[in-house]
Design a protein around this motif. Structure first.
Motif, PDB file in Angstrom:
ATOM      1  N   LEU A  32       2.010  -6.648   6.237  1.00 10.67           N
ATOM      2  CA  LEU A  32       2.697  -5.694   5.546  1.00 10.67           C
ATOM      3  C   LEU A  32       4.129  -5.467   5.784  1.00 10.67           C
ATOM      4  CD1 LEU A  32      -0.090  -3.443   4.305  1.00 10.67           C
ATOM      5  CD2 LEU A  32       1.463  -4.626   2.890  1.00 10.67           C
ATOM      6  N   ILE A  69      -7.786  -2.311   4.103  1.00  4.53           N
ATOM      7  CA  ILE A  69      -7.163  -3.383   4.850  1.00  4.53           C
ATOM      8  C   ILE A  69      -7.371  -3.109   6.347  1.00  4.53           C
ATOM      9  CG2 ILE A  69      -5.531  -4.368   3.034  1.00  4.53           C
ATOM     10  CD1 ILE A  69      -3.322  -2.839   4.440  1.00  4.53           C
ATOM     11  N   LEU A  70      -7.658  -1.904   6.601  1.00  7.66           N
ATOM     12  CA  LEU A  70      -7.761  -1.679   8.065  1.00  7.66           C
ATOM     13  C   LEU A  70      -8.842  -2.034   8.581  1.00  7.66           C
ATOM     14  CD1 LEU A  70      -7.100   2.197   8.638  1.00  7.66           C
ATOM     15  CD2 LEU A  70      -5.916   0.283   9.659  1.00  7.66           C
ATOM     16  N   ILE A  74     -10.591  -1.979  -4.575  1.00  4.60           N
ATOM     17  CA  ILE A  74      -9.562  -3.030  -3.795  1.00  4.60           C
ATOM     18  C   ILE A  74     -10.370  -3.863  -3.144  1.00  4.60           C
ATOM     19  CG2 ILE A  74      -7.684  -2.957  -2.112  1.00  4.60           C
ATOM     20  CD1 ILE A  74      -6.910  -0.239  -3.180  1.00  4.60           C
ATOM     21  N   THR A 109      -3.566  12.465   5.376  1.00  9.92           N
ATOM     22  CA  THR A 109      -4.615  12.848   4.548  1.00  9.92           C
ATOM     23  C   THR A 109      -5.856  13.259   5.703  1.00  9.92           C
ATOM     24  OG1 THR A 109      -3.874  11.468   3.035  1.00  9.92           O
ATOM     25  CG2 THR A 109      -5.939  11.996   2.669  1.00  9.92           C
ATOM     26  N   LEU A 160       1.874   3.349   4.853  1.00 11.80           N
ATOM     27  CA  LEU A 160       0.421   3.613   4.371  1.00 11.80           C
ATOM     28  C   LEU A 160      -0.462   4.386   5.537  1.00 11.80           C
ATOM     29  CD1 LEU A 160      -0.539   0.207   2.797  1.00 11.80           C
ATOM     30  CD2 LEU A 160      -0.233   2.356   1.858  1.00 11.80           C
ATOM     31  N   VAL A 161      -0.351   3.999   6.846  1.00  9.92           N
ATOM     32  CA  VAL A 161      -0.704   4.604   7.769  1.00  9.92           C
ATOM     33  C   VAL A 161      -0.297   5.927   7.996  1.00  9.92           C
ATOM     34  CG1 VAL A 161      -1.002   4.539  10.237  1.00  9.92           C
ATOM     35  CG2 VAL A 161      -1.209   2.362   9.169  1.00  9.92           C
ATOM     36  N   PRO A 201      -2.950   5.199  -1.915  1.00 10.43           N
ATOM     37  CA  PRO A 201      -2.464   4.528  -0.664  1.00 10.43           C
ATOM     38  C   PRO A 201      -3.610   4.697   0.421  1.00 10.43           C
ATOM     39  CG  PRO A 201      -0.913   6.434  -1.393  1.00 10.43           C
ATOM     40  CD  PRO A 201      -1.813   6.015  -2.596  1.00 10.43           C
ATOM     41  N   VAL A 202      -4.129   5.598   0.345  1.00  8.88           N
ATOM     42  CA  VAL A 202      -5.652   5.937   1.317  1.00  8.88           C
ATOM     43  C   VAL A 202      -6.373   4.682   1.189  1.00  8.88           C
ATOM     44  CG1 VAL A 202      -7.233   7.417   2.302  1.00  8.88           C
ATOM     45  CG2 VAL A 202      -4.965   8.309   1.817  1.00  8.88           C
ATOM     46  N   ILE A 230       0.462   8.048   5.563  1.00  9.28           N
ATOM     47  CA  ILE A 230       0.026   8.939   4.476  1.00  9.28           C
ATOM     48  C   ILE A 230      -1.530   9.039   4.888  1.00  9.28           C
ATOM     49  CG2 ILE A 230      -0.790   8.670   1.870  1.00  9.28           C
ATOM     50  CD1 ILE A 230       1.840   7.183   1.353  1.00  9.28           C
ATOM     51  N   THR A 231      -2.260   7.708   5.320  1.00  6.43           N
ATOM     52  CA  THR A 231      -3.561   8.183   5.552  1.00  6.43           C
ATOM     53  C   THR A 231      -3.905   9.234   6.555  1.00  6.43           C
ATOM     54  OG1 THR A 231      -3.904   5.843   4.848  1.00  6.43           O
ATOM     55  CG2 THR A 231      -5.587   6.747   6.159  1.00  6.43           C
ATOM     56  N   LEU A 245      -1.130  -6.061  -7.655  1.00  9.25           N
ATOM     57  CA  LEU A 245      -2.026  -5.291  -7.021  1.00  9.25           C
ATOM     58  C   LEU A 245      -2.334  -4.220  -8.064  1.00  9.25           C
ATOM     59  CD1 LEU A 245      -3.936  -4.722  -4.726  1.00  9.25           C
ATOM     60  CD2 LEU A 245      -1.989  -3.733  -3.556  1.00  9.25           C
ATOM     61  N   TRP A 285      -6.152   1.900  -0.305  1.00  8.89           N
ATOM     62  CA  TRP A 285      -5.601   0.906  -0.023  1.00  8.89           C
ATOM     63  C   TRP A 285      -5.499   0.495   1.598  1.00  8.89           C
ATOM     64  CZ3 TRP A 285       0.283  -0.232  -1.273  1.00  8.89           C
ATOM     65  CH2 TRP A 285       0.630  -1.754  -1.012  1.00  8.89           C
ATOM     66  N   THR A 286      -5.243   1.603   2.145  1.00  9.39           N
ATOM     67  CA  THR A 286      -5.093   1.374   3.816  1.00  9.39           C
ATOM     68  C   THR A 286      -6.524   1.214   4.213  1.00  9.39           C
ATOM     69  OG1 THR A 286      -3.526   3.201   3.704  1.00  9.39           O
ATOM     70  CG2 THR A 286      -4.071   2.499   5.755  1.00  9.39           C
ATOM     71  N   LEU A 325      -0.101  -8.210   0.595  1.00  9.65           N
ATOM     72  CA  LEU A 325      -0.474  -6.736   0.297  1.00  9.65           C
ATOM     73  C   LEU A 325      -1.925  -6.328   0.879  1.00  9.65           C
ATOM     74  CD1 LEU A 325       1.227  -5.928  -3.023  1.00  9.65           C
ATOM     75  CD2 LEU A 325       2.219  -5.898  -0.809  1.00  9.65           C
ATOM     76  N   LEU A 326      -2.698  -7.447   0.987  1.00 13.33           N
ATOM     77  CA  LEU A 326      -4.028  -6.812   1.072  1.00 13.33           C
ATOM     78  C   LEU A 326      -4.340  -7.387   2.935  1.00 13.33           C
ATOM     79  CD1 LEU A 326      -6.107  -7.245  -1.702  1.00 13.33           C
ATOM     80  CD2 LEU A 326      -5.210  -5.249  -0.728  1.00 13.33           C
ATOM     81  N   GLN A 327      -3.359  -7.803   3.478  1.00 15.86           N
ATOM     82  CA  GLN A 327      -3.504  -8.118   4.909  1.00 15.86           C
ATOM     83  C   GLN A 327      -2.728  -7.216   5.764  1.00 15.86           C
ATOM     84  OE1 GLN A 327      -2.368 -12.020   3.738  1.00 15.86           O
ATOM     85  NE2 GLN A 327      -3.865 -12.975   5.108  1.00 15.86           N
ATOM     86  N   PHE A 328      -3.291  -6.404   6.643  1.00 13.22           N
ATOM     87  CA  PHE A 328      -2.729  -5.256   7.334  1.00 13.22           C
ATOM     88  C   PHE A 328      -1.555  -5.906   8.047  1.00 13.22           C
ATOM     89  CE2 PHE A 328      -2.371  -2.176  10.821  1.00 13.22           C
ATOM     90  CZ  PHE A 328      -1.930  -1.020  10.055  1.00 13.22           C
TER      91      PHE A 328
END
Lengths: 297, 365, 266
Positions: free
Chosen positions: C8, A106-107, A187, C22, C15-16, A99-100, C18-19, A213, A102-103, C2-5
């Motif tokens: 989603l 796309i960020l 990714i 982290t 996702l944000v 997930p990191v 979890i990140t 994905l 992935w994030t 899924l690859l466009q923020f």
């Protein structure tokens, strides 16, 4: 000018000079490789082979060392610990890392860049420093226990050092960048339009994740998982400091055989076990993913 | 015949079991613009690399003004080269790139500055001295590469598909520049390309490469009007090929039978047909075929005619393309100029006669 | 999707989240160590009862800390230079050479990187005991060079592979000798690779713990060995002070690399 040269191709007579075999063009000759090769043969390949050899020659020729290694509950528990910790570290690293990555992929660049900075900083920070920090944070009077008690989640401090929990937390910290960075690359290389196409085909977000994905990322995840697992198997510093003497792992055992017990035969035997498992897993990785997974590219 | 300047004498290059170049012979005159034209893998680039000294022939020799070049390493051959990819030194500025050959020759500073200035003027890049290659477009980079290759007055300039990475418009612009520079400097140029239009536009003469040998050498017009092999006929310009049977052959002319009963007399033939009855192909240029609205297989004077039907008509501005099929089922493309009277009343499925001059056609075995 | 923020939906907050957690996980040890190094608590209690620079004072008062840092620095510099020189030669041979067994050799050059260091450490320890290299600077340099060299070979190989050989050919046609072409054109062209190789080699040596533990003697030890030995006794805040300085150095190095990367790109 054109008018003057209007003529058919002149055909030269005879067969011309034959210079024989093509000469070698100036290319990097083998000689350039020799210094590095010598260094690695003399100070890497030969000493390792010599060590492994001692496992079947000391104290006397035979496989007694291996029998002792397999026959003892203590040693088997160390093997078990090593594999268990490596497996858990691998799974947790993947579960957080995907997930990191992935994030990050796309960020917007401006937001992702500082997060990368943190990743690189944690990766480049001295290994002992990182391990020391976790020893401090996880100790009975450490920040984490204090916070948890302060929040009323626990009554008494949790034991998180000198056991495998501490080892797992510390090792995951070290391995995480090795999962996130390659997965991020994987990714980023996926065209977002593919996912849009999946949505247009009627896939829900969950279906797109599961059917598009994840399969696209799977080879990268598998390669990263194998790398983390193998690195964890042979890790020495973090388990030694966070695990304490009661929760030894394989690398520590090897060091102990040699340094404290001066038992080169047993040390060699344990080293061979670690080496064989490591090389077998790398061979598997090469077989499945080619050289791309081996840190390069 | 003038004294040969550059001689390629029976060059052969093997890569293991693969023969990339097989007995290439060619002489080039001083100041000539010679193009090696051919599909990829035909040995044209390998021949160029051997001339540069970046590759070594398995057999054969190359001579410049009678002196063999083979024993001279590339850095002493004094030959200039422009590569397919942009090979500017990325860490040097434009001026430093152009100066490089003179710097390694330890020329005095003043001379270097003067020559670099003159070269940048020649390729029309004055004012770009301090740019880095990465800050320039592909076309500009290749012009710098050209200046770098010419700055030490090489006797011969080699160019290996230098424009293939550029888009069409830019390519034409630089082709024009290359022609101008060739005229201004008088340097002998060997130019490799797979683009026939580029070859026709630039060259004094063209050597057509196929499968490691030169099929034919000549001016563009010669190659177009008098191809000597089927490959050259097919590679230069558009062409129609029809299967034919040789009924008689004499002094380079042949009588051919097409389909069941059409006879065409007096077609120039290339190669020895042996005895009558040999299979051959008749080559026609689409723009030299005339269209008669009445079907006819009669031979009218010295013109031949083939019965056919119209399958499709495409309007392309300056010309009209006709897809026709002969009575015995072979496809023929015809190109009529805009405004041609025959084009006006044509419709799909219509029967027509395709007329041509046998002397302007070619027969290949 | 899924690859466009922004497409989603609520997933993006997962996702944000979890990140974010982290990032906290990654930063926490670094920040707390830096904070605790200024804390007055001998037992590293947080929040500290008071602030102090006492531990930095103790660190600099003990000559063994500075000495081991100096030893580490010297060894890492020597290793970086040797690693880049030997690695450049090897990488050039491996990339441009046409000899047989090139691929196998390339793989061999990378094996020290994938093998558990503890095996190499024990094996070299045995050899060095026999030839008397244990506890010597030479021994340290050799051991660290073995682990640093694969990084240099890998980095320089990929830089060389990314450098079009036609540029080198062009230099030769311009009249440069093959050696001159390499020195004037290829080496500047792969400068960023050489620089990265030097940084990685330096770090590989500077941070090396496992080999160093085996190579060290009471009179010659690197900074990681000194930290290790101290850690085994107690978790003194002096280590927090030393660690904070090391983190500072790491940040400086990262900035340096970023600046140089930006410089070579433009």
């Amino acid at each position: 000018m054109a008018g003057v040269t209007r003529q058919a191709a002149a055909i030269g007579g005879g067969t011309g000079l034959a210079p024989g075999r093509p000469r070698r063009l100036p290319a990097g000759p083998f000689a350039l490789v020799v210094p590095g090769l010598l260094l690695l043969v003399v100070f890497f390949a030969l000493p390792v082979l010599a060590l492994l050899l001692r496992s079947v020659t000391e104290p006397e020729p035979g496989f007694a060392n291996y029998a002792a290694l397999i026959g003892s509950g203590t040693y088997l528990k160390i093997f078990f610990n090593t594999f268990l910790v490596s497996a858990v570290v691998t799974l947790v690293s993947l579960a957080i890392g995907f997930p990191v990555a992935w994030t990050l992929a796309i960020l917007p660049q401006g937001v992702a860049a500082p997060i990368f900075g943190v990743l690189i900083l944690s990766m480049w920070t001295n290994l002992l420093t990182r391990t020391y920090a976790w020893m401090v944070l996880l100790q009975r009077t450490g920040v984490i226990n204090k916070s948890l008690i302060g929040l009323g989640l626990i009554d008494a401090p949790l034991p998180m050092v000198n056991n495998l929990t501490g080892v797992t937390i510390g090792m995951t910290y070290i391995m995480l960048p090795f999962v996130v960075l390659p997965l991020y690359g994987v990714i980023r290389r996926i065209d977002p339009a593919i996912l849009q196409a999946a949505a247009l085909c009627g896939a829900s977000r969950f279906q797109a994740l599961r059917l598009v994905l994840l399969p696209l990322v799977a080879p990268g995840m598998a390669a990263g998982a194998l790398m983390v697992f193998v690195m964890s198997l042979g890790y020495f510093v973090t388990p030694a400091l966070l695990g304490g003497t009661a929760n030894m792992m394989l690398a520590e055992l090897i060091a102990q055989f040699v340094q404290s017990l001066v038992n080169w035969g047993m040390g060699g035997a344990a080293a061979l076990v670690l080496l064989v498992v490591t090389l077998a897993l790398y061979a598997l990785q090469l077989r499945l993913f080619g050289t791309a997974g081996l840190g390069g590219r | 015949m003038t004294e040969p300047y550059l001689e390629i004498d029976g060059i052969r290059r093997e890569f293991g079991p693969v023969v990339a170049v097989e007995a290439v012979r060619l002489t080039i005159q001083r100041g000539e613009f010679m193009t090696f034209l051919g599909p990829s893998g035909s040995g044209k680039s390998t021949t160029l690399y051997i001339l540069a000294g970046l590759d070594v022939p398995t057999a054969g020799d190359i001579r410049l003004e009678g002196r063999s070049l083979l024993s001279t390493p590339p850095q002493h051959r004094q030959i200039g080269m422009v590569f397919q990819r942009y090979t500017l030194f990325p860490h040097l500025t434009v001026a430093e790139n152009v100066a490089f050959p003179l710097v390694v020759r330890r020329r005095p500073r003043a001379e270097i500055d003067a020559k670099v200035k003159a070269m940048l003027r020649l390729v029309r890049l004055e004012g770009f001295e301090d740019r880095k290659p990465a800050q320039m477009s592909g076309g500009q980079q290749q012009r710098v590469a050209l200046a770098r290759a010419l700055v030490y007055d090489p006797p011969v300039l080699l160019m290996d598909e230098p424009l293939s990475a550029l888009d069409k418009k830019l390519r034409e612009e630089i082709q024009f520049e290359i022609r101008r520079i060739h005229q201004e400097t008088g340097v002998t140029i060997l130019y490799v390309t797979h683009d026939q239009e580029e070859a026709l536009r630039l060259s004094d003469r063209i050597a057509v490469f196929s499968k490691g040998v030169i099929d034919q050498v000549g001016t563009g017009e010669e190659l177009y009007a008098h191809p000597t092999t089927r490959f050259v006929a097919g590679f230069i310009g558009d062409s129609d090929f029809l299967t034919a049977t040789v009924t008689a052959a004499e002094k380079g002319r042949a009588d051919l039978k097409l389909g069941d009963d059409v006879i065409v007399r007096g077609v120039p033939i290339h190669g020895d047909p042996g005895r009558p009855g040999a299979k051959a192909s008749l080559m026609l240029r689409p723009e030299r075929i005339d269209v008669a609205t009445a079907p006819s297989s009669a031979v009218d004077g010295d013109r031949a005619a083939l019965p056919a039907t119209v399958e499709d008509i495409t309007f392309l501005g300056a010309s009209i393309h006709l897809a026709a099929r002969t009575a015995w089922g072979e496809a023929v493309a015809v190109r009529l100029p805009y405004g041609h009277p025959a084009a006006a009343g044509l419709a799909r499925g219509q029967s027509i006669g395709l007329g041509f001059e046998p002397a302007a056609a070619h027969c290949f075995l | 999707m899924l690859l466009q923020f922004d497409r989603l939906g609520w997933w993006r907050w997962v996702l944000v989240g979890i990140t974010g957690l982290t990032v906290v996980y990654l930063l926490m040890p670094i920040l707390f160590i830096a904070a605790l190094s200024f804390g007055a608590s001998q037992w590293l209690i947080f929040p500290p009862p008071a602030w102090t620079t006492r531990w930095y004072g103790e660190l600099f008062a003990d000559p063994r800390w500075l000495e081991s840092a100096w030893v580490s620095f010297v060894i890492a510099c020597v290793v970086a230079v040797l690693s880049v020189v030997i690695g450049l030669a090897a990488a050039y041979g491996l990339v441009r050479g046409t000899f047989r067994g090139r691929e196998a050799l390339k793989a061999f050059f990378l094996t020290p990187m994938i093998l558990p260091v503890v095996i190499l450490a024990v094996a070299l320890y045995a050899l060095f005991l026999r030839v008397g290299l244990n506890g010597t600077t030479t021994g340290f340099v050799i051991a660290h060079l073995v682990v640093a060299l694969p990084f240099a070979v890998l980095t320089i190989t990929s830089a060389l592979e990314g450098f079009d050989k036609a540029i080198e050919d062009a230099a030769i046609l311009c009249g440069a000798s093959p050696l001159e072409a390499v020195v004037r054109v290829t080496l500047p062209g792969i400068a960023h690779g050489l620089f990265s190789a030097a940084v990685f080699s330096f770090l590989a040596s500077w941070d090396e713990v496992v080999l160093a533990i085996f190579m060290a003697s009471p009179t010659l030890q690197t900074l990681p060995v000194k930290i290790w030995a101290t850690l085994r006794q107690d978790l003194t805040p002096v280590i927090a002070a030393a660690s904070t300085l090391l983190i500072g150095l790491t940040i400086l190095l990262m900035l340096l690399v970023a600046v140089i990367r930006r410089g070579t790109r433009s």
